[in-house]
Write an enzyme that holds these catalytic residues in place. Sequence first.
Site, mmCIF file in Angstrom:
data_model
loop_
_atom_site.group_PDB
_atom_site.id
_atom_site.type_symbol
_atom_site.label_atom_id
_atom_site.label_comp_id
_atom_site.label_asym_id
_atom_site.label_seq_id
_atom_site.Cartn_x
_atom_site.Cartn_y
_atom_site.Cartn_z
ATOM 1 N N CYS A 34 -28.669 75.633 32.081
ATOM 2 C CA CYS A 34 -27.796 77.601 32.960
ATOM 3 C C CYS A 34 -28.943 77.849 33.622
ATOM 4 O O CYS A 34 -29.903 77.225 33.447
ATOM 5 C CB CYS A 34 -27.512 78.131 31.836
ATOM 6 S SG CYS A 34 -28.545 78.636 30.307
ATOM 7 N N CYS A 37 -32.332 78.849 32.641
ATOM 8 C CA CYS A 37 -33.604 77.956 31.849
ATOM 9 C C CYS A 37 -34.430 78.374 33.104
ATOM 10 O O CYS A 37 -35.421 77.712 32.975
ATOM 11 C CB CYS A 37 -32.884 76.340 32.605
ATOM 12 S SG CYS A 37 -31.645 76.276 30.383
ATOM 13 N N ASP A 444 -30.403 25.849 39.178
ATOM 14 C CA ASP A 444 -31.354 25.506 38.007
ATOM 15 C C ASP A 444 -31.428 25.969 36.346
ATOM 16 O O ASP A 444 -30.012 26.140 36.179
ATOM 17 C CB ASP A 444 -32.528 26.297 38.719
ATOM 18 C CG ASP A 444 -33.888 25.556 37.297
ATOM 19 O OD1 ASP A 444 -33.998 24.622 37.556
ATOM 20 O OD2 ASP A 444 -34.929 26.792 37.127
ATOM 21 N N ASP A 622 -34.879 30.414 39.816
ATOM 22 C CA ASP A 622 -36.117 31.144 38.582
ATOM 23 C C ASP A 622 -36.919 32.113 40.120
ATOM 24 O O ASP A 622 -37.547 32.039 39.380
ATOM 25 C CB ASP A 622 -36.089 31.474 37.729
ATOM 26 C CG ASP A 622 -37.449 29.791 37.211
ATOM 27 O OD1 ASP A 622 -37.921 29.403 38.405
ATOM 28 O OD2 ASP A 622 -37.664 29.333 36.473
ATOM 29 N N ASP A 626 -39.504 25.922 42.132
ATOM 30 C CA ASP A 626 -38.141 25.955 43.007
ATOM 31 C C ASP A 626 -38.655 26.354 44.256
ATOM 32 O O ASP A 626 -38.072 26.101 45.219
ATOM 33 C CB ASP A 626 -36.769 26.583 42.675
ATOM 34 C CG ASP A 626 -36.556 26.420 41.198
ATOM 35 O OD1 ASP A 626 -37.211 24.493 40.445
ATOM 36 O OD2 ASP A 626 -36.088 27.009 40.356
#
Length: 724
Positions: A34, A37, A444, A622, A626
């Site tokens: 609010c 604060c 893969d 991944d 590769d």
Amino acid sequence: MAEADAQLLAPFTTWPDGPAGVAASQFQVAGMHCAACAGIIEAALLKLPGVQVASVNPASARLALRWWPSRVALADVLAALQSAGYRATPDVAAPARELRRQERRQALWRLFVAGFLMMQVMMFATPAYVAEAGELSSDLDRLLRWGCWVLTLPVMVFAAGPFFSGAWRQLRAGRLGMDVPVALGIAVTFVASTGALFDPAGPLGHEVYFDSLTMFVALLLLARWFELGARHRAADALEAVAGSLPMAAERLRDDGSSERVPPEALRVGDRIRVAAGEAFAADGCVLAGQGWVNEALLTGESAPVAKAVGDAVVAGSINLDGSLTVGVQRVGADTTAQGIVRLMQQAQSQRPMDSGVIDRVAAGFTAVVLLLALGAGIAWWWIEPGRAIAIAVAVLIVTCPCALTLAAPAAWLTASGALARRGLLLADLSALERLCTVDTVVFDKTGTLSEDRLQLRRHWAQGADADALLAVARSLAALSRHPHARALADGTPAGAWADVRELAGRGIEARDATGRLWRLGAPAWVSERPDLAARLAFGCGDCVLWLDLAEAPRADAADAVKALRAQGQRVRLLSGDQPAAVAHMAGALDITHWRAGATPASKLAAVRGWQADGERVLMVGDGINDAPVLAAADVRIVMGQGAMLARSTADALLVSDRLMALPQALALAKKTRRVLRQNLAWAAFYNAACVPLALAGWLPPLAAGIGMAASSLFVVLNAQRLNR
């Protein structure tokens, strides 16, 4: 102030009086409920010796702080806020967000001015359209025209400003952009209408087009407002990831104490403690503690993920509960969040090949338009001088290449944003076009189709109840954090074991209530006669349970493979793992074309062989071993997260690890191509239909303005369908 402190403050701080003076910093505050604060936070900060002004905006939950970093440390400011019951993070995106706010505010004001005054001008112009002959006196008609002219002035000076400034920049650069015919059409219309107002019997005739002019500007600004919103949403998404990292981390010292340091000061091997509600400052592995982590900002997965000792965590994710001690594995540019930011920046700053071609076509088209307008004006000057200016303006307006130049960027950027929300980040926008031609998807296995965890495939025992032994084995496995033990335990609570001891490379042993010693671990350690078919064993003396653990396929792997086949794709599995493991995975996912024991060289040869047969290959791997086969594929998508983000040359990165994003991407790529072709077809049809009408004098400037703005709006809204 130390140089390191200045470097830490730089992203979110300005120095109005120079580096040695007061600092103006921006923070984002969490925990506000609010307006009251705001007062609490301000009071708490003003108690600090180096704070001059603290101002909190309750609506945006942002804190503006004027302070002397030489008198009070940033860690003390954050600690004061935490003591007051609030959390704050430095707002590094504040400058860019402020620029966007100003741009949006100014664009909205221009649209409002143009739209509001357009309605007023139309109100003043309506009597001339609806009055019968003799009903509107010449004095009143002239007064209403003067009113239209006065109301049009703010539209020309303020609302239409971007078109004139854009045209000037384009002409200075020696280019013919879409702002040139727009600005020229607006200027010519206003000058001709003003001349007709001041001298109705003069060479410019007596017709005025202030209503057409203001409506044209308003409609075009409306189309640009939608385009601006799409751009800002893309920037907001980028900032959400870029701003996810905390500006300070709690690093643990060897003596047990801790210190607050910026993420830039962290090194691989450091230990940091992350409290509940805080973000992880680096990628790493949990060393102590357990809890739930929200990784939605990075992966798109909204459900919290459980984390315990041995689990990986990524920078930018939020620790929802508990306190976790993390061993730092990747920092700075190698973190997942920073890699995602780079990929998003790379994709958003790219200009696809098609877009460049369209821009060149639009430039040539603009030159032709200017010649057509000039020719039409000269021709009609000889035919009917009073209509020459109006027809030339109509040609300029109706043929503005706005729709043509917006067609490709609107479709490409909307599609890339839609894929990003599914967890697939494009590093190369041209991959969308290449995805349309793919007919073979090659996976893969390890780390791609399979998850990092294992699952129990089968268990057996000789001369004993295998199921009863399995239940006992699970209760012992629950006491270990080894990946094999965790896969076996599968959430089973720990049993009442005594003298528990875990030996590296062997397994875990403990005594039951009767004092017998049981072991769970390597088959050769548990039994003198190990079963080579088992990966794990559990037993006491001659009573042995053999366990076969296998990689678990990803939760949506089977659905993804099925969806790809439904799209007509060939699905292949290409792995370097053992034939038995590959065959098991292929069988579980119903993949008939698979190859095991493949080396990087043989993978490369296989993909090139399929391409030689005319197949267009999408390779999903991944990114670890590769690289050669990924480089050879027509489209390359890398799974997972890690340091390879910083050096990946893949077309896209699947950060969510949800394989269903692949068939979704293939479908969206084809839909994007359809939308792009629809946009280009509409732009071509619109010009082909309207240019002859404008040249023949059958299309007044008002109708031309409506048509041109509507065509631009059409391509933007049509591209938004890709968000569905």
